[in-house]
Design a protein around this motif. Structure first.
Motif, PDB file in Angstrom:
ATOM      1  N   GLY A   1      66.471  -9.171  -3.578  1.00  0.00           N
ATOM      2  CA  GLY A   1      66.720  -9.898  -2.338  1.00  0.00           C
ATOM      3  C   GLY A   1      68.133  -9.603  -1.882  1.00  0.00           C
ATOM      4  O   GLY A   1      68.876  -8.901  -2.568  1.00  0.00           O
ATOM      5  N   PRO A   2      68.546 -10.144  -0.748  1.00  0.00           N
ATOM      6  CA  PRO A   2      67.754 -10.847   0.264  1.00  0.00           C
ATOM      7  C   PRO A   2      66.933  -9.889   1.115  1.00  0.00           C
ATOM      8  O   PRO A   2      66.780  -8.718   0.751  1.00  0.00           O
ATOM      9  N   ALA A   3      66.453 -10.365   2.256  1.00  0.00           N
ATOM     10  CA  ALA A   3      65.510  -9.587   3.060  1.00  0.00           C
ATOM     11  C   ALA A   3      66.091  -8.252   3.514  1.00  0.00           C
ATOM     12  O   ALA A   3      65.392  -7.229   3.516  1.00  0.00           O
ATOM     13  N   HIS A   4      67.354  -8.222   3.916  1.00  0.00           N
ATOM     14  CA  HIS A   4      67.907  -6.949   4.394  1.00  0.00           C
ATOM     15  C   HIS A   4      68.064  -5.944   3.245  1.00  0.00           C
ATOM     16  O   HIS A   4      68.043  -4.732   3.466  1.00  0.00           O
TER      17      HIS A   4
ATOM     18  N   THR B   1      65.820  -5.745   0.674  1.00  0.00           N
ATOM     19  CA  THR B   1      64.479  -5.185   0.470  1.00  0.00           C
ATOM     20  C   THR B   1      64.119  -4.218   1.598  1.00  0.00           C
ATOM     21  O   THR B   1      63.409  -3.242   1.367  1.00  0.00           O
ATOM     22  N   SER B   2      64.622  -4.473   2.791  1.00  0.00           N
ATOM     23  CA  SER B   2      64.397  -3.532   3.896  1.00  0.00           C
ATOM     24  C   SER B   2      65.073  -2.196   3.608  1.00  0.00           C
ATOM     25  O   SER B   2      64.513  -1.127   3.870  1.00  0.00           O
TER      26      SER B   2
ATOM     27  N   SER C   1      63.049  -0.458   0.983  1.00  0.00           N
ATOM     28  CA  SER C   1      61.796   0.048   1.546  1.00  0.00           C
ATOM     29  C   SER C   1      62.016   1.399   2.220  1.00  0.00           C
ATOM     30  O   SER C   1      61.164   2.293   2.146  1.00  0.00           O
TER      31      SER C   1
ATOM     32  N   GLN D   1      57.945  -0.304  -3.980  1.00  0.00           N
ATOM     33  CA  GLN D   1      57.288  -1.610  -3.858  1.00  0.00           C
ATOM     34  C   GLN D   1      55.886  -1.463  -4.438  1.00  0.00           C
ATOM     35  O   GLN D   1      55.183  -0.490  -4.173  1.00  0.00           O
TER      36      GLN D   1
ATOM     37  N   TRP E   1      59.542  -7.902  -2.265  1.00  0.00           N
ATOM     38  CA  TRP E   1      60.734  -7.953  -3.122  1.00  0.00           C
ATOM     39  C   TRP E   1      60.513  -7.313  -4.496  1.00  0.00           C
ATOM     40  O   TRP E   1      61.457  -7.075  -5.220  1.00  0.00           O
TER      41      TRP E   1
END
Length: 209
Positions: A155-158, A160-161, A164, A174, A181
């Motif tokens: 984490g956080p979301a950015h 995991t982006s 990705s 992933q 995550w």
């Protein structure tokens, strides 16, 4: 005449003394109104902290729980230190390059003991209301890749982006569609890209053991 003057002087003296006595009573607070320091708990040992210490779960960092803000470089945290060495090297390489882009990879979960994994499974059953639904989110102590040190939740979301978009270059992929995550090491991804993700853990053959 002299007696009258003396009497008047005595009256004035008595009046002044009475006024001074009244003023001293007003300006000096009674001991009953003062806060008691003998019975007050100290700020350093609040009742909340004591309760937290007394009721702490026996399954903690030693079983894989990670403190907030843990990174892949925190060797003193069991959830990081017990990850597969190859996975950890890949994560650290990715984290170093992500930092150059202003992104920090935070470890929300890594290695877990079987007991910790089973505890999370029980909590998931209580949360989702059934074993079947819980299985979509949490594996068991005998099937989870977290227990073998082969999985990490980032984490956080950015972050995991970022993974990705760039993770395949480090062999980091992933694994489950419902868990953006959750990353595992897939070395072939460096040359061929990440394999197809499973919809959720129940579709992963490893979970059917």
């Amino acid at each position: 005449m002299r007696r009258t003057r003396v009497a008047g002087l005595l009256v004035v003296i008595v009046a002044i003394a009475a006024a001074l006595g009244s003023q001293s009573r007003v300006s000096l607070p009674s001991t009953a109104s003062l806060p008691s320091t003998a019975s007050s708990p100290s700020a350093a040992a609040s009742p909340i902290h004591r309760r937290r210490g007394e009721h702490r779960s026996p399954l903690g960092e030693a079983d894989g729980a990670v403190p907030d803000g843990t990174t892949v470089f925190d060797d003193v945290v069991s959830g990081v230190a017990n990850l597969d060495p190859a996975l950890l090297r890949a994560l650290r390489g990715a984290a170093t390059d992500a930092a150059a882009d202003g992104v920090e990879l935070v470890v929300n979960s890594g290695w877990r003991s079987p007991a910790y994994e089973d505890q999370l499974r029980r909590e998931a059953i209580a949360k989702y209301g059934s074993e079947a639904e819980a299985a979509r989110w949490v594996a068991t102590g005998t099937t989870s890749p977290h227990v073998s040190g082969d999985a990490v939740d980032i984490g956080p979301a950015h972050a995991t982006s970022w993974l990705s978009a760039h993770g395949a270059a480090y062999g980091l992929c992933q694994t489950f569609g419902n868990e953006p995550w959750h990353y595992e090491l897939r070395p072939d991804a460096i040359a061929h890209g990440c394999p197809r993700v499973y919809a959720d853990p129940t579709q992963d053959p490893r979970m059917q053991q």
